[in-house]
Every structure is written in structure tokens, then in C-alpha cells.
Design an enzyme around this catalytic site. Structure first.
Site, PDB file in Angstrom:
ATOM      1  N   HIS A 184       0.825  -1.202   0.000  1.00 50.99           N
ATOM      2  CA  HIS A 184       0.000   0.000   0.000  1.00 50.99           C
ATOM      3  C   HIS A 184       0.863   1.257   0.000  1.00 50.99           C
ATOM      4  CE1 HIS A 184       0.963  -0.531   4.257  1.00 50.99           C
ATOM      5  NE2 HIS A 184       0.661   0.745   4.449  1.00 50.99           N
ATOM      6  N   ASP A 189       0.603   4.952   2.031  1.00 44.40           N
ATOM      7  CA  ASP A 189      -0.100   5.443   3.216  1.00 44.40           C
ATOM      8  C   ASP A 189      -1.201   6.450   2.877  1.00 44.40           C
ATOM      9  OD1 ASP A 189       1.263   3.904   5.043  1.00 44.40           O
ATOM     10  OD2 ASP A 189       2.742   5.446   5.536  1.00 44.40           O
ATOM     11  N   HIS A 206       4.890   0.219   0.029  1.00 50.24           N
ATOM     12  CA  HIS A 206       5.590  -0.604   1.010  1.00 50.24           C
ATOM     13  C   HIS A 206       4.681  -1.698   1.549  1.00 50.24           C
ATOM     14  CE1 HIS A 206       3.566   2.401   3.552  1.00 50.24           C
ATOM     15  NE2 HIS A 206       3.653   1.521   4.541  1.00 50.24           N
ATOM     16  N   ARG A 212       5.638   6.133  14.410  1.00 54.35           N
ATOM     17  CA  ARG A 212       5.408   6.553  13.030  1.00 54.35           C
ATOM     18  C   ARG A 212       4.873   7.974  12.963  1.00 54.35           C
ATOM     19  NH1 ARG A 212       0.604   4.652   9.006  1.00 54.35           N
ATOM     20  NH2 ARG A 212      -0.340   6.471  10.001  1.00 54.35           N
TER      21      ARG A 212
END
Length: 293
Positions: free
Chosen positions: A100, A102, A259, A274
Site C-alpha cells: 500500500h 499510506d 511498502h 510513526r
């Protein structure tokens, strides 16, 4: 003079940045090298960093403003709504195990993602990155030309729907019902091929958890093209696999990279911080300009 060095980790994408301590102030000379390397390699690895949340945020903000996602607030560091805690162990299995980009279901998806490894499993837990410039450029000329007139529909409700039960469960355990929370989120359209605003290169822009279909095509046509694009983005030759070490900080460019966080480490522990960097709405320039980055 800086001792900074940029060492590629694969021919496809990615580089390790050596000779810098991100807990200290970054000089303009060092920042110029880092920024250039980011646009050249799309993924940068800074090994052996010892960072607080504030120091990670200070570095990330060099690239742009940080995003706060309201649906993730229960999973953030106290007093740091911009920092999501990704914590998996025997009680909390890994969630999304799919390629995907983000947050592509939002009108202005994040420019990049900054991930800091605090605890990594002894075995497994790697992250794979795929070069979306090469995913586009490796297609035949006729297919590339066809894609330039097409847009895909991205829907947040698909990514947080029943097809991704672990994500749903994670939100529900934190008191958020995804069906209710995302009910008012409308699908967005993004071009299948986007122009990178800095490099000028074209990159494939498809994110399987979010994409529902290609606008204007039949279901059969849409799925056939999407399957082709997904398969082309999974070529071994355009992928870099990162094996995490404690205190690795990795930043990647969501405008040119997909990723996959491999969920192969249960029941071991994996703890990451994150942050997402605010981006712009994807667009396609009809005239491609290589800006020699």
C-alpha cells in the site's frame, strides 16, 4: 566539512545515510545532502539513532508539516498526536499485511512517512519497498500512454472495512467504530500516474487497500488493469527489503514508493513510532519533465 555519506542499499531504490546524529541540529550542508538523497533514492535509512519523540518530530518537520489523524489519536504517544505507536506482540497480532501507499484514500495523502524502530523482532518483521517510478517505466509504451488518461477511486471505507479485520479490531479496541467514524468520508479520485513535484518523474499511483475501481471503466476492465499494475509493481528487480535493527530511522517518499510490512513475526514484539508528513493532492503533468534529481 560534513562526514555524511550516502550508500545505496539496492540498485532499485533506497540508501543508508551514515555519519550523522539526528538528535543534534542538522547543518544546512548536511540537510542539502539528505534532501537530495531523499529525492534520488526515495527511501533513506539512518542506522543507530537514539531519538526522543521530539527529536524524531524535529527531523520529520524538515520535510514538511506533520499530520494528525483523528482516527489514530487513541494510538498516539501522550501529548504527541502526530506520533502513532505501532506495537505488536503476543496479545496484539500485526494488522495490515498488504502492499500500500499510506492514506491514499484522503484528498491530500502524506508526502512521506518517518518510522523509528524501538524494539524489533529477532526474526521477521521486515519492510519491503517498491519503486513506483520503475513500476510505471517498465510498462510498454502503449500501456503507459493509456494510463495517462485514467484515474482510480480510493475509498477509506474499503481500507478500514471487513476485508481488513485486524485493522478494524485495532480501532474497536481503542473505542473507535470504523463503520461509524468513516461513514461520512467520500471516495476520492487520484490519477493512476502521478508527477513527482520535485523530480518531475512519473510514478504509478495505486494502493490496493484503498482502490475500489478505475473511473469510467467496466468492472471487468477495471480489475484487469489493476491486476496488471499490481503485478508489475511486485517485480523483484524493483524491490528493496529492509531488515530492521533497533534504533533504525527510515523515511520514505509515498509519492514514489509502495511498502509492505511483512506480518511474519507473531508472537514476537515489534515497537515503532510513526509520523506522516503532510502532502499535496496527486496530479499528472501531461508533459513529463526530468529535473535531473
Amino acid at each position: 566539512m560534513t562526514n555524511l555519506s550516502i550508500v545505496p542499499v539496492s540498485l532499485a531504490l533506497g540508501a543508508e545515510v551514515r555519519g550523522i546524529d539526528l538528535s543534534r541540529e542538522i547543518t544546512e550542508e548536511s540537510w542539502s545532502i539528505i534532501e537530495d538523497a531523499f529525492h534520488r533514492h526515495s527511501v533513506l535509512i539512518f542506522p543507530g539513532q537514539n531519538l526522543t519523540v521530539e527529536q524524531q518530530a524535529t527531523f520529520a518537520r524538515r520535510f514538511g508539516d506533520l499530520m494528525v489523524h483523528d482516527h489514530l489519536l487513541p494510538m498516539t504517544v501522550p501529548d504527541h498526536p502526530e506520533c502513532m505507536v505501532l506495537h505488536n506482540n503476543a496479545e496484539k497480532p500485526p494488522g495490515l499485511n498488504s502492499w500500500h501507499t499510506d492514506n491514499s484514500g484522503w484528498p491530500e495523502p502524506p508526502l512521506g512517512t518517518v518510522l523509528y524502530a524501538i524494539t524489533t523482532p529477532e526474526i521477521g518483521g521486515d519492510t519491503l519497498f517498491s519503486n513506483m517510478y520503475l513500476a510505471y517505466e517498465s510498462l510498454s509504451g502503449s500501456v503507459r500512454e493509456m494510463l495517462l488518461s485514467l484515474s482510480a477511486v480510493h475509498d477509506v471505507r474499503k481500507a478500514f472495512g471487513r476485508s481488513f479485520a485486524n485493522l478494524q479490531d485495532s480501532l474497536r479496541k481503542k473505542g473507535i467504530d470504523p463503520d461509524v467514524h468513516f461513514a461520512s468520508h467520500e471516495p476520492v479520485q487520484h490519477p493512476l500516474v502521478r508527477t513527482h513535484p520535485i523530480t518531475g518523474r512519473r510514478a504509478l499511483y495505486v494502493s490496493p487497500p484503498y482502490v475500489t475501481h478505475i473511473d469510467g471503466l467496466s468492472e471487468i476492465e477495471s480489475q484487469a488493469i489493476l491486476d496488471l499494475l499490481y503485478q508489475n509493481a511486485r517485480q523483484d528487480e524493483i524491490i528493496y527489503r529492509h531488515k530492521w535493527r533497533n534504533r533504525d530511522l527510515v523515511i520514505w517518499d509515498n509519492r514514489s514508493v509502495q511498502h509492505l510490512a511483512v506480518a511474519d513475526y507473531f508472537p514476537q514484539e515489534r515497537l515503532m513510532h510513526r509520523m506522516n508528513i503532510r502532502g499535496d493532492r496527486p496530479y499528472l503533468e501531461q508533459e513529463q519533465r526530468d529535473r535531473s534529481i
